[in-house]
Design a protein around this motif. Structure first.
Motif, PDB file in Angstrom:
ATOM      1  N   VAL A  20       4.616  78.785  -0.454  1.00  0.00           N
ATOM      2  CA  VAL A  20       4.022  79.040  -1.761  1.00  0.00           C
ATOM      3  C   VAL A  20       3.211  80.330  -1.669  1.00  0.00           C
ATOM      4  O   VAL A  20       2.284  80.433  -0.854  1.00  0.00           O
ATOM      5  N   GLU A  67       3.661  72.481  -5.709  1.00  0.00           N
ATOM      6  CA  GLU A  67       3.367  73.912  -5.699  1.00  0.00           C
ATOM      7  C   GLU A  67       2.140  74.227  -6.556  1.00  0.00           C
ATOM      8  O   GLU A  67       1.310  75.049  -6.178  1.00  0.00           O
ATOM      9  N   ARG A  71      -1.283  75.941  -5.254  1.00  0.00           N
ATOM     10  CA  ARG A  71      -1.857  77.154  -5.879  1.00  0.00           C
ATOM     11  C   ARG A  71      -3.295  76.907  -6.325  1.00  0.00           C
ATOM     12  O   ARG A  71      -4.143  77.796  -6.197  1.00  0.00           O
TER      13      ARG A  71
END
Length: 85
Positions: A20, A67, A71
């Motif tokens: 990521v 993901e 983040r």
């Protein structure tokens, strides 16, 4: 959800690895805790550093959700220390 396979593991039954934003993470789900995810930041300053989260009700989350959680974690990390302050 095929991209996570059973219980957050990859095809071989081990933890799932995700890339990521240029960083590598390992995602695992303990057998005794459905809906719980442990995320380890493999390329961070401390290879044991990461975070965990739990879904209620206990459900498997998809790759996009993982993901997004990663983040959100990275957005909280202080770039000078590599840790959440």
């Amino acid at each position: 959800m095929p991209e996570l396979r059973k219980a957050g593991r990859d095809v071989d039954g081990g933890p799932l690895r995700l890339s990521v934003d240029g960083e590598e993470f390992e995602v695992s789900q303990p057998d005794d805790s459905p809906g719980t995810y442990d995320v380890t930041w493999l390329t961070g300053p401390d290879p044991q550093y990461g975070f965990g989260f739990r879904c209620h009700p206990p459900v498997r989350v998809g790759r996009a959700d993982l993901e997004e959680a990663i983040r959100d974690f990275l957005a909280q990390v202080d770039p000078s220390t590599g840790h959440i302050e």
